[in-house]
Design an enzyme around this catalytic site. Structure first.
Site, PDB file in Angstrom:
ATOM      1  N   ASP A 104      21.604  84.383  17.585  1.00 29.97           N
ATOM      2  CA  ASP A 104      21.766  85.358  18.668  1.00 29.97           C
ATOM      3  C   ASP A 104      20.435  85.580  19.380  1.00 29.97           C
ATOM      4  O   ASP A 104      20.173  86.678  19.876  1.00 29.97           O
ATOM      5  CB  ASP A 104      22.355  86.678  18.156  1.00 29.97           C
ATOM      6  N   ALA A 149      19.026  94.824  25.521  1.00 32.72           N
ATOM      7  CA  ALA A 149      19.286  94.462  24.122  1.00 32.72           C
ATOM      8  C   ALA A 149      19.101  92.969  23.932  1.00 32.72           C
ATOM      9  O   ALA A 149      19.629  92.176  24.717  1.00 32.72           O
ATOM     10  CB  ALA A 149      20.706  94.860  23.750  1.00 32.72           C
ATOM     11  N   HIS A 156      14.885  88.196  27.002  1.00 28.47           N
ATOM     12  CA  HIS A 156      14.715  89.074  28.160  1.00 28.47           C
ATOM     13  C   HIS A 156      13.215  89.117  28.438  1.00 28.47           C
ATOM     14  O   HIS A 156      12.421  89.225  27.490  1.00 28.47           O
ATOM     15  CB  HIS A 156      15.214  90.495  27.863  1.00 28.47           C
ATOM     16  N   HIS A 173      21.774  82.301  23.121  1.00 27.80           N
ATOM     17  CA  HIS A 173      21.721  82.584  24.564  1.00 27.80           C
ATOM     18  C   HIS A 173      20.544  81.821  25.163  1.00 27.80           C
ATOM     19  O   HIS A 173      19.397  82.023  24.736  1.00 27.80           O
ATOM     20  CB  HIS A 173      21.518  84.083  24.815  1.00 27.80           C
ATOM     21  N   LEU A 174      20.833  80.981  26.149  1.00 25.65           N
ATOM     22  CA  LEU A 174      19.767  80.189  26.786  1.00 25.65           C
ATOM     23  C   LEU A 174      19.443  80.657  28.204  1.00 25.65           C
ATOM     24  O   LEU A 174      18.449  80.222  28.770  1.00 25.65           O
ATOM     25  CB  LEU A 174      20.166  78.705  26.828  1.00 25.65           C
ATOM     26  N   ARG A 175      20.298  81.515  28.777  1.00 23.34           N
ATOM     27  CA  ARG A 175      20.154  81.914  30.200  1.00 23.34           C
ATOM     28  C   ARG A 175      20.272  80.656  31.084  1.00 23.34           C
ATOM     29  O   ARG A 175      20.824  79.654  30.676  1.00 23.34           O
ATOM     30  CB  ARG A 175      18.858  82.693  30.456  1.00 23.34           C
ATOM     31  N   ASN A 211      27.629  84.069  28.541  1.00 22.07           N
ATOM     32  CA  ASN A 211      27.476  85.334  29.292  1.00 22.07           C
ATOM     33  C   ASN A 211      26.394  85.238  30.373  1.00 22.07           C
ATOM     34  O   ASN A 211      25.450  86.002  30.404  1.00 22.07           O
ATOM     35  CB  ASN A 211      27.229  86.519  28.347  1.00 22.07           C
ATOM     36  N   LYS A 230      34.718  82.707  23.812  1.00 18.86           N
ATOM     37  CA  LYS A 230      34.017  83.914  23.354  1.00 18.86           C
ATOM     38  C   LYS A 230      34.696  85.178  23.862  1.00 18.86           C
ATOM     39  O   LYS A 230      34.950  85.314  25.062  1.00 18.86           O
ATOM     40  CB  LYS A 230      32.569  83.864  23.860  1.00 18.86           C
ATOM     41  N   HIS A 287      32.503  89.077  19.600  1.00 12.09           N
ATOM     42  CA  HIS A 287      31.506  90.158  19.526  1.00 12.09           C
ATOM     43  C   HIS A 287      32.277  91.371  18.992  1.00 12.09           C
ATOM     44  O   HIS A 287      33.021  92.006  19.734  1.00 12.09           O
ATOM     45  CB  HIS A 287      30.891  90.443  20.899  1.00 12.09           C
ATOM     46  N   LEU A 318      21.976  94.087  20.075  1.00  7.27           N
ATOM     47  CA  LEU A 318      23.351  94.508  19.780  1.00  7.27           C
ATOM     48  C   LEU A 318      24.067  93.402  19.017  1.00  7.27           C
ATOM     49  O   LEU A 318      23.898  92.231  19.369  1.00  7.27           O
ATOM     50  CB  LEU A 318      24.105  94.819  21.088  1.00  7.27           C
ATOM     51  N   HIS A 335      27.333  87.574  14.588  1.00  6.02           N
ATOM     52  CA  HIS A 335      26.193  88.460  14.281  1.00  6.02           C
ATOM     53  C   HIS A 335      26.623  89.722  13.529  1.00  6.02           C
ATOM     54  O   HIS A 335      26.465  90.831  14.027  1.00  6.02           O
ATOM     55  CB  HIS A 335      25.403  88.818  15.544  1.00  6.02           C
TER      56      HIS A 335
HETATM   57  C1  NCD Z   1      22.821  89.480  23.977  1.00  5.32           C
HETATM   58  C2  NCD Z   1      22.265  89.084  25.358  1.00  5.32           C
HETATM   59  O1  NCD Z   1      21.197  89.600  25.739  1.00  5.32           O
HETATM   60  O2  NCD Z   1      22.859  88.235  26.013  1.00  5.32           O
HETATM   61  N1  NCD Z   1      22.105  90.639  23.500  1.00  5.32           N
HETATM   62  C3  NCD Z   1      21.995  91.041  22.206  1.00  5.32           C
HETATM   63  O3  NCD Z   1      21.439  92.112  21.952  1.00  5.32           O
HETATM   64  N2  NCD Z   1      22.450  90.319  21.221  1.00  5.32           N
HETATM   65  C4  NCD Z   1      24.289  89.693  24.076  1.00  5.32           C
HETATM   66  C5  NCD Z   1      24.979  89.778  22.736  1.00  5.32           C
HETATM   67  O4  NCD Z   1      25.151  88.775  22.039  1.00  5.32           O
HETATM   68  O5  NCD Z   1      25.377  90.893  22.348  1.00  5.32           O
HETATM   69 ZN    ZN Z   2      24.796  87.048  21.407  1.00  5.09          ZN
END
Ligand code: NCD
Ligand code: ZN
Length: 349
Positions: free
Chosen positions: A250, A266, A254, A18-20, A44, A102, A139, A222, A177
């Protein structure tokens, strides 16, 4: 000259990242590009990346954030929704920079609201993916409120994955994951293009690390950390030399305020120290000789790509992880912040 043990491996692939977006990319892309040559980038965002054109525009923003001295190839994915047209799958298949689609069960995790509620509704799209050989990244957790959070992955395998595999055996799948012994056993039974990713935090930690002696939100992710026996099964699978198990961090950034909160988000931000964390886990299992396959070769095999010709080196030298890093207008806490790691990337100052 240093006499410390060293491990040299082809530049690895992060098969789940996840790179945002926006200003976050300055922190996240730099962190991953120091560790990885390529990464499968999760879709996402808000709004979700449901169309090829959006994923490709996001790819351009990621590339613009790669530091000049580094190279980094984002492998883009699409976010599956119940309204995705089959034609989008054809477009994705024709697009060399899009590698997979995904599946987020709606409500399963961060930014999954646009995900899938009823698998039947996406069956025509999944059939087309099976025909074209476009991988589905899953997922794997049910969202049924009656199912305990610690059981959601195992129940997903029984209720959703086994019937899906029976219906579409040709569909290439990565179960993302994985966190349980049940998932390890299920993956080991599969043949064809079926694989699973493993995070560093699930290889290194169990739920006691999150909950005993105080609640540690930086361990909250998660799927949630499970019991010690599950961690042992994951570590055994990762280090077994089985090509169906490969690296996917993963890493899910945040900001500090969102993590250290009454309702913590998460996600563990593992990207800045990813390889060092995996090396720690593999060293614990006495299996450092399998790290290069797990980190650099098996994902390339799954996606039909060449192994990276560039190399990187890990040195057995301890160093301290920074307490925090800049992120947006705030700070972010990297995984294992302030702790000493026994492995260090050669390029690290
Ligand atoms: C991920 C997220 O923050 O985008 N969070 C995580 O706990 N892994 C989403 C995900 O892959 O479940
Ligand atoms: Zn993820």
């Amino acid at each position: 000259m240093s006499s410390c043990p060293r491990i040299t491996l082809p530049r690895p692939i992060d098969a789940h990242l996840h790179l945002r977006d926006g200003h976050a990319l300055a922190t996240t892309v730099a962190a991953s590009a120091r560790q990885f040559g390529r990464a499968v980038v999760m879709p996402n965002l808000v709004p979700a990346l449901t169309r090829c054109q959006d994923a490709l525009a996001y790819r351009d923003r990621i590339l613009a954030a790669v530091p000049a001295e580094l190279s980094f190839q984002p492998m883009m994915t699409l976010y599956l929704t119940e309204t995705m047209p089959r034609a989008e799958i054809d477009r994705a298949h024709a697009e060399p920079d899009i590698y997979a689609v995904k599946l987020y069960p709606a409500g399963a995790t961060t930014h999954s609201d646009a995900g899938v509620r009823h698998l039947d509704r996406v069956m025509p799209v999944l059939e087309r993916m099976a025909e074209l050989g476009l991988p589905l990244l899953i997922h794997g957790e049910v969202t049924d409120p009656g199912i305990d959070i610690f059981d959601r992955e195992a129940v997903f395998i029984e209720r959703v994955l086994i019937p899906l595999r029976q219906r579409l055996p040709e569909l290439p799948i990565v179960l993302e994951h994985i966190t349980t012994a049940e998932a390890v056993a299920y993956v080991q039974e599969q043949s064809g293009r079926f694989a699973a990713t493993l995070t560093a935090h699930h290889l290194l930690h169990d739920r006691n690390d999150m909950l005993v002696g105080g609640m540690r939100p930086h361990f909250f992710c998660l799927p949630i950390l499970k019991r010690r026996e599950h961690r042992r099964a994951l570590l055994a699978a990762a280090t077994s030399g089985d090509a169906r198990f490969f690296l996917g961090t993963d890493s899910a950034p945040h900001a500090r305020n969102a993590k250290e909160s009454a309702c913590a988000c998460a996600g563990c931000f593992t990207a800045p120290t990813a390889l060092e964390l995996y090396a720690t886990a593999f060293a614990e299992a006495g299996a450092l000789d399998h790290l290069a396959d797990f980190a650099s070769r098996y994902a390339a095999q799954f996606y039909g790509l060449p192994v990276d010709t560039a190399e990187m080196t890990l040195i057995a030298e301890s160093w301290q992880v920074p307490h925090d890093l800049p992120y947006l207008d705030e700070r972010i806490i990297p995984f294992h912040a302030g702790q000493t790691l026994a492995w260090r990337l050669e390029a690290r100052p």
